[in-house]
Scaffold this active site. Structure first.
Site, PDB file in Angstrom:
ATOM      1  N   ARG A 147      23.690 -16.252  -4.641  1.00  0.00           N
ATOM      2  CA  ARG A 147      23.299 -15.916  -6.009  1.00  0.00           C
ATOM      3  C   ARG A 147      24.093 -16.724  -7.029  1.00  0.00           C
ATOM      4  NH1 ARG A 147      21.213 -10.400  -4.955  1.00  0.00           N
ATOM      5  NH2 ARG A 147      20.399  -9.473  -6.830  1.00  0.00           N
ATOM      6  N   ARG A 190      10.406   1.512  -8.833  1.00  0.00           N
ATOM      7  CA  ARG A 190      10.816   1.250  -7.440  1.00  0.00           C
ATOM      8  C   ARG A 190      11.409   2.499  -6.785  1.00  0.00           C
ATOM      9  NH1 ARG A 190      14.432  -3.871  -5.816  1.00  0.00           N
ATOM     10  NH2 ARG A 190      15.993  -3.045  -7.256  1.00  0.00           N
ATOM     11  N   ARG A 225      17.211   3.858  -7.332  1.00  0.00           N
ATOM     12  CA  ARG A 225      18.565   3.309  -7.436  1.00  0.00           C
ATOM     13  C   ARG A 225      19.124   3.505  -8.845  1.00  0.00           C
ATOM     14  NH1 ARG A 225      17.962  -2.660  -4.914  1.00  0.00           N
ATOM     15  NH2 ARG A 225      19.399  -3.073  -6.644  1.00  0.00           N
ATOM     16  N   ARG A 232      21.096  -7.067 -15.472  1.00  0.00           N
ATOM     17  CA  ARG A 232      20.896  -7.820 -14.217  1.00  0.00           C
ATOM     18  C   ARG A 232      20.001  -9.036 -14.446  1.00  0.00           C
ATOM     19  NH1 ARG A 232      18.642  -3.153 -10.946  1.00  0.00           N
ATOM     20  NH2 ARG A 232      18.115  -4.708  -9.386  1.00  0.00           N
TER      21      ARG A 232
HETATM   22  P1  ADP Z   1      17.790  -6.858  -6.583  1.00  0.00           P
HETATM   23  O1  ADP Z   1      16.871  -5.860  -5.992  1.00  0.00           O
HETATM   24  O2  ADP Z   1      17.953  -6.825  -8.027  1.00  0.00           O
HETATM   25  O3  ADP Z   1      17.527  -8.243  -6.131  1.00  0.00           O
HETATM   26  P2  ADP Z   1      20.086  -6.401  -4.855  1.00  0.00           P
HETATM   27  O4  ADP Z   1      19.866  -5.186  -4.063  1.00  0.00           O
HETATM   28  O5  ADP Z   1      19.891  -7.718  -4.192  1.00  0.00           O
HETATM   29  O6  ADP Z   1      19.221  -6.318  -6.171  1.00  0.00           O
HETATM   30  O7  ADP Z   1      21.540  -6.380  -5.472  1.00  0.00           O
HETATM   31  C1  ADP Z   1      22.057  -5.240  -6.135  1.00  0.00           C
HETATM   32  C2  ADP Z   1      23.438  -5.569  -6.690  1.00  0.00           C
HETATM   33  O8  ADP Z   1      24.317  -5.917  -5.611  1.00  0.00           O
HETATM   34  C3  ADP Z   1      23.489  -6.756  -7.638  1.00  0.00           C
HETATM   35  O9  ADP Z   1      23.171  -6.390  -8.980  1.00  0.00           O
HETATM   36  C4  ADP Z   1      24.958  -7.177  -7.490  1.00  0.00           C
HETATM   37  O10 ADP Z   1      25.817  -6.332  -8.194  1.00  0.00           O
HETATM   38  C5  ADP Z   1      25.199  -6.962  -6.005  1.00  0.00           C
HETATM   39  N1  ADP Z   1      24.885  -8.179  -5.221  1.00  0.00           N
HETATM   40  C6  ADP Z   1      23.894  -8.339  -4.315  1.00  0.00           C
HETATM   41  N2  ADP Z   1      23.911  -9.574  -3.788  1.00  0.00           N
HETATM   42  C7  ADP Z   1      24.947 -10.231  -4.376  1.00  0.00           C
HETATM   43  C8  ADP Z   1      25.475 -11.550  -4.279  1.00  0.00           C
HETATM   44  N3  ADP Z   1      24.937 -12.459  -3.459  1.00  0.00           N
HETATM   45  N4  ADP Z   1      26.546 -11.858  -5.045  1.00  0.00           N
HETATM   46  C9  ADP Z   1      27.113 -10.961  -5.859  1.00  0.00           C
HETATM   47  N5  ADP Z   1      26.647  -9.716  -6.022  1.00  0.00           N
HETATM   48  C10 ADP Z   1      25.574  -9.332  -5.286  1.00  0.00           C
HETATM   49  P1  ADP Z   2      13.634  -7.505  -5.214  1.00  0.00           P
HETATM   50  O1  ADP Z   2      14.184  -7.333  -3.825  1.00  0.00           O
HETATM   51  O2  ADP Z   2      13.328  -8.929  -5.540  1.00  0.00           O
HETATM   52  O3  ADP Z   2      14.481  -6.856  -6.250  1.00  0.00           O
HETATM   53  P2  ADP Z   2      11.565  -5.585  -4.367  1.00  0.00           P
HETATM   54  O4  ADP Z   2      10.968  -6.176  -3.135  1.00  0.00           O
HETATM   55  O5  ADP Z   2      12.496  -4.456  -4.206  1.00  0.00           O
HETATM   56  O6  ADP Z   2      12.232  -6.763  -5.267  1.00  0.00           O
HETATM   57  O7  ADP Z   2      10.350  -5.165  -5.325  1.00  0.00           O
HETATM   58  C1  ADP Z   2      10.592  -4.548  -6.592  1.00  0.00           C
HETATM   59  C2  ADP Z   2       9.498  -3.490  -6.863  1.00  0.00           C
HETATM   60  O8  ADP Z   2       8.247  -4.156  -7.078  1.00  0.00           O
HETATM   61  C3  ADP Z   2       9.255  -2.526  -5.700  1.00  0.00           C
HETATM   62  O9  ADP Z   2       8.964  -1.271  -6.250  1.00  0.00           O
HETATM   63  C4  ADP Z   2       8.047  -3.108  -4.981  1.00  0.00           C
HETATM   64  O10 ADP Z   2       7.261  -2.105  -4.335  1.00  0.00           O
HETATM   65  C5  ADP Z   2       7.263  -3.763  -6.105  1.00  0.00           C
HETATM   66  N1  ADP Z   2       6.574  -5.005  -5.713  1.00  0.00           N
HETATM   67  C6  ADP Z   2       7.004  -5.955  -4.846  1.00  0.00           C
HETATM   68  N2  ADP Z   2       6.112  -6.974  -4.749  1.00  0.00           N
HETATM   69  C7  ADP Z   2       5.096  -6.660  -5.597  1.00  0.00           C
HETATM   70  C8  ADP Z   2       3.865  -7.328  -5.943  1.00  0.00           C
HETATM   71  N3  ADP Z   2       3.524  -8.520  -5.414  1.00  0.00           N
HETATM   72  N4  ADP Z   2       3.068  -6.718  -6.839  1.00  0.00           N
HETATM   73  C9  ADP Z   2       3.424  -5.524  -7.382  1.00  0.00           C
HETATM   74  N5  ADP Z   2       4.550  -4.857  -7.105  1.00  0.00           N
HETATM   75  C10 ADP Z   2       5.394  -5.409  -6.216  1.00  0.00           C
END
Ligand code: ADP
Ligand code: ADP
Length: 217
Positions: A90, A129, A162, A173
């Site tokens: 990231r 979500r 979450r 974020r």
């Molecule tokens: P998202 O669904 O927004 O992609 P993640 O579940 O990947 O969120 O990440 C949630 C949180 O965990 C981030 O906002 C950050 O605080 C932390 N995090 C996840 N991956 C990383 C990374 N590669 N480097 C630093 N922080 C991270």
């Molecule tokens: P990220 O890991 O990048 O943060 P997620 O896979 O958790 O994203 O998806 C974020 C939200 O959007 C979830 O509630 C998921 O069900 C929804 N979502 C994911 N892909 C799509 C799509 N192509 N169209 C509409 N909603 C989506």
């Protein structure tokens, strides 16, 4: 050579949704840095306690801690063919560290799909979500609802929202993504690995486009 796929995209782009399906289709491990942090948070390890401070604010966990955590994860036997990396790297420092780690593991990044979704859609995605407690499967109250409200279709565990998906934290974020993660688009374009995917399409269509883009590499 072990194959690694790095999924890039802003929070809510669909990385987790796609990474799970993709890893299964390609027989690769699925590594989600966010899921590993949340697992540590649940069990209140030192790593979890430290990460929580940053996660709650919507900031990134410091690079040294995150890199060490991923390095340990890549040693596990399920990574013998490679992995789909979801949420790591990231920052450019994490991307450099990944390159070094993969040299030692005889692995390489073969493709970097960028799931592109405009900022205005992200807030709606994250506010709807619902994540599963057991394995981090994700649903959406409108776009991808579970068969039974509050229960994961895939493993029957409880679904929850979450804390960091509330609008104030989501805003932070998305800002942090723009400042610290978006430079990776340029980083992987220069490496000839970036492929852009339209993340606003239906989940199945995005999955199809992703697989097509990866097969080309
Ligand atoms: P998202 O669904 O927004 O992609 P993640 O579940 O990947 O969120 O990440 C949630 C949180 O965990 C981030 O906002 C950050 O605080 C932390 N995090 C996840 N991956 C990383 C990374 N590669 N480097 C630093 N922080 C991270
Ligand atoms: P990220 O890991 O990048 O943060 P997620 O896979 O958790 O994203 O998806 C974020 C939200 O959007 C979830 O509630 C998921 O069900 C929804 N979502 C994911 N892909 C799509 C799509 N192509 N169209 C509409 N909603 C989506």
């Amino acid at each position: 050579m072990r194959k690694f796929i790095v999924l890039l995209g802003p929070p809510g782009a669909g990385k987790g949704t796609q990474a799970k399906m993709l890893a299964e289709k390609l027989a690769l491990a699925h590594i989600s840095s966010g899921d590993i942090f949340r697992e540590n948070l649940k069990t209140q390890t030192d790593l979890g306690k430290l990460a929580q401070i940053y996660i709650d604010r919507g900031d990134l966990v410091p690079d040294d801690v995150t890199i060490a955590m991923i390095e340990a994860r890549l040693q596990k036997p399920d990574c013998s063919n490679g992995a789909v990396l979801d949420g790591f790297p990231r920052t450019p420092a994490q991307a450099d560290a990944l390159k070094e780690m993969l040299k030692k593991l005889e692995g390489e990044v073969v493709s970097v799909p960028f799931i592109n979704v405009p900022a205005e859609v992200l807030v709606e995605r994250l506010s709807g979500r619902w994540s599963c407690r057991a394995q981090g499967h994700v649903f959406h109250s409108v776009n991808n609802p579970p068969k039974t409200e509050g229960i994961c279709d895939l493993d029957g565990s409880e679904l929850y929202q979450r804390d960091d998906d509330k609008p104030e934290t989501v805003k932070r974020r998305i800002h942090v993504y723009g400042e610290q993660t978006a430079p990776l688009l340029d980083y992987y374009t220069k490496a000839g690995l970036l492929v852009e995917i339209d993340g606003t399409r239906e989940i199945d269509q995005v999955a199809f486009d992703l697989l097509k883009a990866i097969k080309r590499n």
